[in-house]
Each structure stands twice: as C-alpha cells, then as structure tokens.
Design a protein around this motif. Structure first.
Motif, PDB file in Angstrom:
ATOM      1  N   ALA A 186       0.827  -1.207   0.000  1.00  0.00           N
ATOM      2  CA  ALA A 186       0.000   0.000   0.000  1.00  0.00           C
ATOM      3  C   ALA A 186       0.862   1.257   0.000  1.00  0.00           C
ATOM      4  O   ALA A 186       0.546   2.233  -0.692  1.00  0.00           O
ATOM      5  N   ALA A 187       1.959   1.233   0.726  1.00  0.00           N
ATOM      6  CA  ALA A 187       2.867   2.383   0.745  1.00  0.00           C
ATOM      7  C   ALA A 187       3.506   2.587  -0.626  1.00  0.00           C
ATOM      8  O   ALA A 187       3.617   3.717  -1.118  1.00  0.00           O
ATOM      9  N   GLU A 188       3.916   1.488  -1.246  1.00  0.00           N
ATOM     10  CA  GLU A 188       4.497   1.582  -2.593  1.00  0.00           C
ATOM     11  C   GLU A 188       3.481   2.131  -3.593  1.00  0.00           C
ATOM     12  O   GLU A 188       3.820   2.951  -4.452  1.00  0.00           O
ATOM     13  N   ALA A 202      -7.293   7.861  -4.069  1.00  0.00           N
ATOM     14  CA  ALA A 202      -6.271   6.813  -4.124  1.00  0.00           C
ATOM     15  C   ALA A 202      -5.273   6.959  -2.983  1.00  0.00           C
ATOM     16  O   ALA A 202      -4.946   5.975  -2.308  1.00  0.00           O
ATOM     17  N   LEU A 203      -4.787   8.163  -2.753  1.00  0.00           N
ATOM     18  CA  LEU A 203      -3.830   8.374  -1.669  1.00  0.00           C
ATOM     19  C   LEU A 203      -4.470   8.144  -0.313  1.00  0.00           C
ATOM     20  O   LEU A 203      -3.869   7.522   0.567  1.00  0.00           O
ATOM     21  N   THR A 204      -5.692   8.625  -0.163  1.00  0.00           N
ATOM     22  CA  THR A 204      -6.393   8.429   1.105  1.00  0.00           C
ATOM     23  C   THR A 204      -6.558   6.947   1.389  1.00  0.00           C
ATOM     24  O   THR A 204      -6.259   6.469   2.486  1.00  0.00           O
ATOM     25  N   ARG A 205      -7.007   6.202   0.413  1.00  0.00           N
ATOM     26  CA  ARG A 205      -7.240   4.772   0.611  1.00  0.00           C
ATOM     27  C   ARG A 205      -5.942   4.030   0.883  1.00  0.00           C
ATOM     28  O   ARG A 205      -5.892   3.151   1.759  1.00  0.00           O
ATOM     29  N   ALA A 206      -4.885   4.355   0.161  1.00  0.00           N
ATOM     30  CA  ALA A 206      -3.606   3.675   0.377  1.00  0.00           C
ATOM     31  C   ALA A 206      -3.083   3.929   1.791  1.00  0.00           C
ATOM     32  O   ALA A 206      -2.614   3.000   2.464  1.00  0.00           O
TER      33      ALA A 206
END
Length: 101
Positions: free
Chosen positions: A4-6, A29-33
C-alpha cells in the motif's frame, strides 16, 4: 503495509501537491492507500511492533483513524506530506526487517 505504501508513492509519480486539490481520483487513491497502511499497522502484534520500535505505530494508526472518521475534513497538506515524507522512511524500516510488511 509495504504494498500500500508503494502504491501511494507510485500514485504521486509525476504529480505535484496542486494535483491533489484538482484530482479527486488522486485524493481518493492516496487516502485509501494510507488507510490501508494504517489498518495493517493496527493489526501488527505487540511483539511485531517490538521488533520495529522506531516505527511510529500510534501515529500510523491515528492517521488511519483520522482518514476513516473525518473524511470530509482531511488536511490535504498532511496527506501529501505523509505520502512523500513519511512513507519512504516507513518502507525503509519495513524492508530492513525480513518477513515484515
């Protein structure tokens, strides 16, 4: 956590902070990751956390909680900085410990 970080970092490739304001898909996308990173961190046992004492476990889980429970009041600067500044360091810590992530 690593995956998820990647992914979060990959989403930012070729992007700038202003893109976060104008691109709802990037925000989501960033929020979910980052949520996934935090949820995975919440599932790490105390013993597992003890193997990586430098990882800021409470802050990671707290960020996840903030994103989940206050979705419409997310500070985009903090989200952006978390991805670009905190996640690379977290990845380095996770990768340094075999079998983690």
């Amino acid at each position: 956590m690593i995956e998820a970080a990647e992914q979060a970092l990959a989403f930012t490739q070729g992007r700038c902070r202003a893109d976060l304001d104008g691109d709802a898909m990037l925000r989501m996308a960033l929020t979910r990751a980052v949520e996934i990173v935090g949820e995975a961190a919440a599932q790490v046992s105390e013993a597992g956390r003890g193997e990586l004492p430098a990882v800021p476990w409470p802050q990671i889980v707290g960020m996840r909680n903030r994103l989940i429970h206050a979705y419409f009041d997310i500070n985009r600067n903090i989200l952006w900085d978390t991805v670009l500044l905190a996640l690379p360091a977290l990845l380095q810590q996770l990768r340094a410990t075999p079998g983690k992530g």
